[in-house]
Enzyme design. Structure first.
Site, short mmCIF file in Angstrom:
data_model
loop_
_atom_site.label_atom_id
_atom_site.label_comp_id
_atom_site.label_asym_id
_atom_site.label_seq_id
_atom_site.Cartn_x
_atom_site.Cartn_y
_atom_site.Cartn_z
CG HIS A 32 -2.05 -0.92 1.15
ND1 HIS A 32 -3.20 -0.59 0.47
CD2 HIS A 32 -2.24 -2.16 1.62
CE1 HIS A 32 -4.05 -1.59 0.54
NE2 HIS A 32 -3.48 -2.57 1.23
CB ALA A 41 10.83 -23.12 8.36
NE ARG A 43 17.51 -3.97 3.64
CZ ARG A 43 16.39 -3.27 3.88
NH1 ARG A 43 15.30 -3.50 3.16
NH2 ARG A 43 16.35 -2.33 4.80
NE ARG A 68 25.29 -23.98 7.05
CZ ARG A 68 25.01 -24.87 6.11
NH1 ARG A 68 25.64 -24.85 4.96
NH2 ARG A 68 24.08 -25.78 6.29
C1 LIG Z 1 17.38 -22.91 6.87
C2 LIG Z 1 17.69 -24.38 7.14
C3 LIG Z 1 17.73 -25.17 5.83
C4 LIG Z 1 19.08 -24.38 7.79
O1 LIG Z 1 19.43 -25.66 8.12
P1 LIG Z 1 20.92 -25.93 8.72
O2 LIG Z 1 21.97 -25.49 7.78
O3 LIG Z 1 20.94 -27.34 9.17
O4 LIG Z 1 20.97 -24.89 9.92
P2 LIG Z 1 21.26 -25.16 11.47
O5 LIG Z 1 20.17 -25.99 12.05
O6 LIG Z 1 22.70 -25.64 11.59
O7 LIG Z 1 21.14 -23.69 12.08
C5 LIG Z 1 22.13 -22.70 11.92
C6 LIG Z 1 21.68 -21.46 12.67
O8 LIG Z 1 20.57 -20.88 12.00
C7 LIG Z 1 19.43 -20.83 12.84
N1 LIG Z 1 18.25 -21.20 12.06
C8 LIG Z 1 18.09 -22.31 11.30
N2 LIG Z 1 16.91 -22.31 10.69
C9 LIG Z 1 16.28 -21.19 11.09
C10 LIG Z 1 15.01 -20.63 10.82
N3 LIG Z 1 14.16 -21.25 9.99
N4 LIG Z 1 14.70 -19.46 11.38
C11 LIG Z 1 15.57 -18.83 12.22
N5 LIG Z 1 16.80 -19.30 12.50
C12 LIG Z 1 17.13 -20.47 11.95
C13 LIG Z 1 19.71 -21.84 13.94
O9 LIG Z 1 19.03 -21.49 15.12
C14 LIG Z 1 21.20 -21.73 14.07
O10 LIG Z 1 21.50 -20.58 14.83
P3 LIG Z 1 22.73 -20.57 15.91
O11 LIG Z 1 23.95 -20.84 15.10
O12 LIG Z 1 22.66 -19.22 16.50
O13 LIG Z 1 22.42 -21.67 16.85
C15 LIG Z 1 16.62 -25.05 8.05
O14 LIG Z 1 16.79 -24.63 9.39
C16 LIG Z 1 15.20 -24.73 7.62
O15 LIG Z 1 14.58 -23.73 8.05
N6 LIG Z 1 14.63 -25.58 6.75
C17 LIG Z 1 13.31 -25.40 6.19
C18 LIG Z 1 12.41 -26.58 6.60
C19 LIG Z 1 11.06 -26.49 5.95
O16 LIG Z 1 10.50 -25.42 5.78
N7 LIG Z 1 10.53 -27.63 5.56
C20 LIG Z 1 9.28 -27.70 4.84
C21 LIG Z 1 9.50 -28.31 3.51
S1 LIG Z 1 9.01 -27.27 2.20
#
Ligand SMILES: CC(C)(COP(=O)(O)OP(=O)(O)OC[C@H]1O[C@@H](n2cnc3c(N)ncnc32)[C@H](O)[C@@H]1OP(=O)(O)O)[C@@H](O)C(=O)NCCC(=O)NCCS
Length: 195
Positions: free
Chosen positions: A123, A170, A176, A193
């Site tokens: 908006h 998720a 951004r 990362r």
């Molecule tokens: C983003 C993602 C792929 C990262 O996985 P990963 O590389 O194994 O990441 P990690 O679990 O090692 O987490 C790394 C850091 O990011 C943070 N983090 C991971 N996912 C996050 C999320 N969704 N939101 C906020 N922070 C997140 C963790 O808390 C961690 O923080 P820290 O280092 O301060 O402890 C995974 O967390 C995710 O969100 N997957 C999506 C799952 C989903 O939506 N599935 C449905 C299928 S469509």
């Protein structure tokens, strides 16, 4: 009981696809395909493999640029389908909302997770003397690259680009641009990362 032959099945499928297209022409094509919202009709929400082809026929009829390799799940809502393009093999999971009023382009081999929302509109709110609802909308395109994984319940705001091979965690809110190959998460989404 013997299974129907492939030819019989594809004939039936083609017939059903033409029924779907005819129905959408009658019920939906009266609306403006570049502004109106469309929800998957309830009769296309069954969890059967063949329903994907019927849903594809429905969305193609409404102007979505996509081919038969795309998977659009049930209960998806698309605003302005004529402004949406989906690359081959891309998956749009259940209850996703795609607002394509400002143009939305999702590349190939990408996935948009359950209940995510992608916005290309916002908006206007500059004028304090007028209600926000009367100030109109601003539209900005969103481009999502190839091999991008958008997790469940993500919100992507208008005007952004998500680079090829990126991952959005998720529940994130993307405010951004996301560089190629980056893994971002949180609200607002920040770099965790690179892949
Ligand atoms: C983003 C993602 C792929 C990262 O996985 P990963 O590389 O194994 O990441 P990690 O679990 O090692 O987490 C790394 C850091 O990011 C943070 N983090 C991971 N996912 C996050 C999320 N969704 N939101 C906020 N922070 C997140 C963790 O808390 C961690 O923080 P820290 O280092 O301060 O402890 C995974 O967390 C995710 O969100 N997957 C999506 C799952 C989903 O939506 N599935 C449905 C299928 S469509």
């Amino acid at each position: 009981m013997s299974r129907p032959s492939i030819t019989k099945t594809s004939c039936r499928l083609r017939f059903l696809q033409s029924v779907v297209c005819g129905a959408s022409r009658v019920f939906d094509r009266r609306k403006d395909l570049s502004t109106a919202a469309f929800l998957t009709p309830c009769w296309l929400n069954y969890q059967r493999p063949a329903m994907r082809h019927l849903r594809n026929a429905y969305w193609c009829e409404l102007g979505v640029g996509m081919d038969s390799s795309v998977r659009v799940s049930d209960r998806v809502k698309i605003v302005a389908p004529a402004n949406l393009t989906l690359g081959c093999n891309t998956k749009i999971l259940n209850r996703v909302i795609l607002d394509a009023r400002g143009n939305l382009d999702i590349g190939r081999d990408s996935q948009v997770g359950f209940e995510s929302i992608i916005l290309t509109s916002t908006h206007r709110f500059e004028d304090l003397d007028q209600p926000i609802l009367e100030q109109g909308m601003r539209f900005k395109p969103v481009r999502i690259g190839n091999d991008v994984w958008i997790g469940a319940r993500v919100i992507v705001l208008a005007g952004l680009t998500i680079g090829d091979h990126a991952i959005v965690g998720a529940g994130s809110i993307v405010t951004r641009d996301v560089p190629k190959g980056a893994i971002v998460a949180g609200n607002p989404a920040k770099l965790i990362r690179n892949r």
